[in-house]
Motif scaffolding. Structure first.
Motif, PDB file in Angstrom:
ATOM      1  N   ALA A 209      50.920  -6.583  33.606  1.00  0.00           N
ATOM      2  CA  ALA A 209      50.691  -6.883  35.017  1.00  0.00           C
ATOM      3  C   ALA A 209      51.415  -8.167  35.430  1.00  0.00           C
ATOM      4  CB  ALA A 209      49.188  -7.015  35.289  1.00  0.00           C
ATOM      5  N   ILE A 210      51.271  -9.210  34.623  1.00  0.00           N
ATOM      6  CA  ILE A 210      51.888 -10.494  34.957  1.00  0.00           C
ATOM      7  C   ILE A 210      53.408 -10.407  34.847  1.00  0.00           C
ATOM      8  CG2 ILE A 210      52.128 -12.901  34.226  1.00  0.00           C
ATOM      9  CD1 ILE A 210      49.209 -12.783  33.320  1.00  0.00           C
ATOM     10  N   GLY A 211      53.905  -9.805  33.776  1.00  0.00           N
ATOM     11  CA  GLY A 211      55.343  -9.704  33.580  1.00  0.00           C
ATOM     12  C   GLY A 211      56.016  -8.895  34.680  1.00  0.00           C
ATOM     13  N   ALA A 212      55.429  -7.754  35.033  1.00  0.00           N
ATOM     14  CA  ALA A 212      56.010  -6.926  36.092  1.00  0.00           C
ATOM     15  C   ALA A 212      55.956  -7.644  37.439  1.00  0.00           C
ATOM     16  CB  ALA A 212      55.267  -5.584  36.174  1.00  0.00           C
ATOM     17  N   LEU A 213      54.852  -8.339  37.715  1.00  0.00           N
ATOM     18  CA  LEU A 213      54.733  -9.074  38.985  1.00  0.00           C
ATOM     19  C   LEU A 213      55.773 -10.181  39.075  1.00  0.00           C
ATOM     20  CD1 LEU A 213      53.222  -9.723  41.624  1.00  0.00           C
ATOM     21  CD2 LEU A 213      51.708 -11.204  40.280  1.00  0.00           C
ATOM     22  N   GLN A 214      55.939 -10.944  37.993  1.00  0.00           N
ATOM     23  CA  GLN A 214      56.906 -12.032  38.001  1.00  0.00           C
ATOM     24  C   GLN A 214      58.334 -11.503  38.132  1.00  0.00           C
ATOM     25  OE1 GLN A 214      56.583 -15.096  38.372  1.00  0.00           O
ATOM     26  NE2 GLN A 214      54.738 -15.899  37.451  1.00  0.00           N
ATOM     27  N   ALA A 215      58.650 -10.418  37.452  1.00  0.00           N
ATOM     28  CA  ALA A 215      59.988  -9.832  37.567  1.00  0.00           C
ATOM     29  C   ALA A 215      60.234  -9.338  38.992  1.00  0.00           C
ATOM     30  CB  ALA A 215      60.144  -8.684  36.567  1.00  0.00           C
ATOM     31  N   GLN A 221      64.157 -10.446  46.222  1.00  0.00           N
ATOM     32  CA  GLN A 221      65.074 -10.836  47.282  1.00  0.00           C
ATOM     33  C   GLN A 221      66.493 -10.369  46.990  1.00  0.00           C
ATOM     34  OE1 GLN A 221      64.211 -12.218  50.169  1.00  0.00           O
ATOM     35  NE2 GLN A 221      66.328 -12.043  50.824  1.00  0.00           N
ATOM     36  N   GLN A 222      66.873 -10.448  45.735  1.00  0.00           N
ATOM     37  CA  GLN A 222      68.224 -10.043  45.343  1.00  0.00           C
ATOM     38  C   GLN A 222      68.427  -8.535  45.483  1.00  0.00           C
ATOM     39  OE1 GLN A 222      69.190 -11.328  41.388  1.00  0.00           O
ATOM     40  NE2 GLN A 222      71.006 -10.022  41.242  1.00  0.00           N
ATOM     41  N   LEU A 223      67.348  -7.751  45.269  1.00  0.00           N
ATOM     42  CA  LEU A 223      67.458  -6.291  45.254  1.00  0.00           C
ATOM     43  C   LEU A 223      66.913  -5.627  46.518  1.00  0.00           C
ATOM     44  CD1 LEU A 223      66.408  -5.605  41.541  1.00  0.00           C
ATOM     45  CD2 LEU A 223      68.706  -5.839  42.489  1.00  0.00           C
ATOM     46  N   ASP A 224      66.692  -6.401  47.575  1.00  0.00           N
ATOM     47  CA  ASP A 224      66.206  -5.853  48.849  1.00  0.00           C
ATOM     48  C   ASP A 224      64.810  -5.264  48.718  1.00  0.00           C
ATOM     49  OD1 ASP A 224      66.340  -5.294  51.566  1.00  0.00           O
ATOM     50  OD2 ASP A 224      67.170  -3.290  51.231  1.00  0.00           O
ATOM     51  N   GLU A 230      63.951  -0.323  41.159  1.00  0.00           N
ATOM     52  CA  GLU A 230      63.418  -1.253  40.152  1.00  0.00           C
ATOM     53  C   GLU A 230      62.195  -1.997  40.666  1.00  0.00           C
ATOM     54  OE1 GLU A 230      64.559  -5.541  38.220  1.00  0.00           O
ATOM     55  OE2 GLU A 230      66.210  -4.123  38.494  1.00  0.00           O
ATOM     56  N   ILE A 231      62.256  -2.484  41.900  1.00  0.00           N
ATOM     57  CA  ILE A 231      61.131  -3.235  42.461  1.00  0.00           C
ATOM     58  C   ILE A 231      59.915  -2.340  42.640  1.00  0.00           C
ATOM     59  CG2 ILE A 231      60.344  -4.574  44.453  1.00  0.00           C
ATOM     60  CD1 ILE A 231      62.365  -5.990  42.626  1.00  0.00           C
ATOM     61  N   ARG A 232      60.127  -1.097  43.057  1.00  0.00           N
ATOM     62  CA  ARG A 232      58.997  -0.175  43.225  1.00  0.00           C
ATOM     63  C   ARG A 232      58.335   0.128  41.883  1.00  0.00           C
ATOM     64  NH1 ARG A 232      62.661   2.464  46.828  1.00  0.00           N
ATOM     65  NH2 ARG A 232      63.026   4.157  45.335  1.00  0.00           N
ATOM     66  N   ILE A 233      59.144   0.290  40.845  1.00  0.00           N
ATOM     67  CA  ILE A 233      58.593   0.543  39.509  1.00  0.00           C
ATOM     68  C   ILE A 233      57.795  -0.673  39.032  1.00  0.00           C
ATOM     69  CG2 ILE A 233      59.187   0.878  37.075  1.00  0.00           C
ATOM     70  CD1 ILE A 233      61.551   2.583  38.009  1.00  0.00           C
ATOM     71  N   GLU A 234      58.360  -1.870  39.208  1.00  0.00           N
ATOM     72  CA  GLU A 234      57.668  -3.092  38.773  1.00  0.00           C
ATOM     73  C   GLU A 234      56.360  -3.286  39.539  1.00  0.00           C
ATOM     74  OE1 GLU A 234      61.734  -5.515  37.482  1.00  0.00           O
ATOM     75  OE2 GLU A 234      60.841  -5.799  39.470  1.00  0.00           O
ATOM     76  N   ALA A 235      56.360  -2.996  40.826  1.00  0.00           N
ATOM     77  CA  ALA A 235      55.130  -3.119  41.613  1.00  0.00           C
ATOM     78  C   ALA A 235      54.070  -2.133  41.124  1.00  0.00           C
ATOM     79  CB  ALA A 235      55.427  -2.879  43.098  1.00  0.00           C
ATOM     80  N   ALA A 236      54.481  -0.903  40.818  1.00  0.00           N
ATOM     81  CA  ALA A 236      53.535   0.108  40.336  1.00  0.00           C
ATOM     82  C   ALA A 236      52.972  -0.284  38.974  1.00  0.00           C
ATOM     83  CB  ALA A 236      54.227   1.469  40.259  1.00  0.00           C
ATOM     84  N   VAL A 237      53.841  -0.763  38.087  1.00  0.00           N
ATOM     85  CA  VAL A 237      53.383  -1.185  36.757  1.00  0.00           C
ATOM     86  C   VAL A 237      52.397  -2.345  36.880  1.00  0.00           C
ATOM     87  CG1 VAL A 237      54.117  -2.255  34.588  1.00  0.00           C
ATOM     88  CG2 VAL A 237      55.441  -0.371  35.556  1.00  0.00           C
TER      89      VAL A 237
END
Length: 506
Positions: A209-215, A221-224, A230-237
């Motif tokens: 949870a922490i690692g995905a949130l921090q990533a 901002q860089q990936l819109d 990638e951001i959607r996957i990290e948010a879901a994880v």
């Protein structure tokens, strides 16, 4: 056997752990300015080189909650010695790296070993000082925590310009060596406690949870943001992992990775919530000035560091004063003063234009630094005032983690706001740039590509400046909105039998 730390040892222990803290906090920002130089040496793209920062942030975030469990199993002295030596060796590996994979791997090691340094140093200072000296100790600790990230870009810019980017990491070697010598020589050995085995499921779910949130926050901002897979996957994880962690913690009882006893201390819960809010509101402003000065004002990195560094001086002076005032006046009044002083600085920043003198930048920064110092020390003191000594390692780890997550969220939100507002304002200004505008036609040849390019550059500058001013205004309003929350803060209560904290000795 319980033996109080000798006065001489207390000073040397403080010096040693402050060197370790400064080393870790410097590395959170010192590498930022060296990224373009690393990119060329390591033949990396802009997206790839960003993992030099992201890998460190994510590794440190994942390892921070482990601090309390490791301290109980290994003992504070052994864990601190391992962390300092590991961080120093990882810094050497960073400086010797020849490929992107090597430096990312070394930065992961830096984050893993460095995660324990800040919470352990805070816990040790609370343990070795009597209760009436703890606010002054927290003030000294806060100087390293706050000033390190501010001085990082300045020192990193100087080392990169004067030598090369490898010295951004190699500078840690002498600091780490002195810190390790002090820890091994002066810090008493604490006996490991018989704490239960590691709750792997709780640790893994919290880490994910922490690692995905921090990533997500670091790369959003860089990936819109959510336009990126990638951001959607990290948010879901992050969301799914945290839900599993919360459900597991609620049902596992004493076998949980999270020390639920922390939630029984009202001061700690309130202070931790407050440091999250402060991280989101007050730390975000620090991230706005460097890009504004470099992109809009054309400041070199070294000059940017010189005009922003005095805010660290304001923080340092305020912390030392606040450390002496805690216990003599209501902490809520000190927190109120800190927030109001910070609001004054933000109000001054709301008047920024594209034409600024260096004093226009320095003095609001100093004032804001003073405000932050008067907030951080009393809040840290009241947070740990009634927490049981055996819970301090876990408590300081959670306190540091929440501060870091809050600042990451605040910085990401405010940077996204600046980018969005720049586009909105640019579009609004461009609406008036047409042949029907007589004043525009008189000064610019709209048929000339060169004139149009110059005009677009000027409009972009104005739009960016308006976006930054709007961001300062948002932070000003948010700071004032935090003030009513002071009503839930309780003054520090003296815990019976804890007048003189001791360190267990073998």
């Amino acid at each position: 056997m319980q033996t109080p730390a000798a006065p001489l040892n207390r000073r040397m222990i403080t010096l040693s752990i402050m060197l370790a803290t400064l080393m870790q906090t410097l590395d959170s920002t010192i590498a930022n300015v060296a990224l373009p130089h690393m990119q060329g040496t390591l033949s990396a793209s802009q997206d790839e080189i960003s993992w030099v920062l992201t890998s460190y942030i994510v590794a440190a975030a994942i390892a921070t909650p482990l601090t309390g469990w490791l301290a109980a199993r290994l003992g504070v002295k052994r864990l601190l010695a391992v962390a300092v030596s590991g961080f120093t060796v990882a810094s050497l590996l960073c400086g010797l790296s020849e490929t992107l994979a090597q430096i990312v791997g070394a930065r992961l090691l830096q984050g893993l070993f460095g995660a324990a340094l800040v919470p352990l140093s805070q816990s040790i200072l609370l343990d070795i000082n009597p209760r009436d000296k703890q606010p002054q100790a927290i003030a000294i600790w806060g100087v390293g925590v706050m000033v390190g990230p501010i001085l990082g870009p300045t020192l990193g810019g100087w080392l990169t310009d004067s030598y090369n980017w490898r010295w951004v990491f190699l500078i840690n070697l002498p600091i780490g060596a002195f810190a390790l010598f002090g820890v091994l020589t002066y810090l008493p050995r604490s006996k490991p406690s018989a704490r239960q085995a590691l709750d792997f499921f709780g640790f893994i779910t919290l880490s994910l949870a922490i690692g995905a949130l921090q990533a997500m926050l670091d790369r959003g901002q860089q990936l819109d943001w959510f336009g990126s897979l990638e951001i959607r996957i990290e948010a879901a994880v992050a969301l799914v992992s945290f839900v599993f962690f919360a459900l597991h913690t609620a049902t596992a009882g004493k076998g949980s990775f999270f020390r639920y006893e922390l939630l029984k201390d009202g001061n700690f819960v309130t202070g931790t919530c407050f440091i999250f809010v402060i991280g989101a509101v007050m730390y975000a402003t620090r991230a706005l000035l460097p890009p504004m000065l470099e992109a809009l004002m054309g400041y070199p990195v070294a000059t940017t560091g010189l005009v922003t560094a005095p805010s660290g001086v304001g923080t340092m002076v305020a912390m030392l004063i606040a450390g002496r005032l805690v216990g003599r006046m209501d902490v809520r009044m000190m927190l109120l003063a800190g927030f109001l002083v910070s609001a004054v600085a933000l109000y001054q920043m709301m008047g920024y234009t594209l034409v600024l003198s260096e004093s226009d930048i320095v003095w609001p920064g100093v004032i804001q630094g003073v405000g932050l110092g008067f907030v951080f020390v009393p809040l840290s003191a009241v947070t740990f005032a009634t927490l049981a000594p055996e819970l301090r390692a876990d408590g300081t780890a959670i306190f540091s983690l929440m501060r870091n997550i809050g600042s990451s969220i605040g910085i990401s939100v405010i940077q996204a706001q600046v980018t969005r507002n720049t586009q909105v304002v640019h579009a609004s200004l461009v609406e008036h740039m047409n042949p029907a505008n007589a004043a525009l036609v008189q000064n610019y040849d709209l048929s000339s590509p060169t004139a149009l390019e110059s005009l677009n550059r000027m409009v972009t500058q104005q739009a960016s400046m308006i976006a930054y001013v709007d961001a300062f205004k948002l932070m000003f309003i948010a700071t004032l909105c935090v003030v009513p929350l002071l009503a839930i803060v309780r003054s520090r209560r003296r815990a019976a039998g804890e007048d003189a904290p001791h360190v267990a000795m073998d």
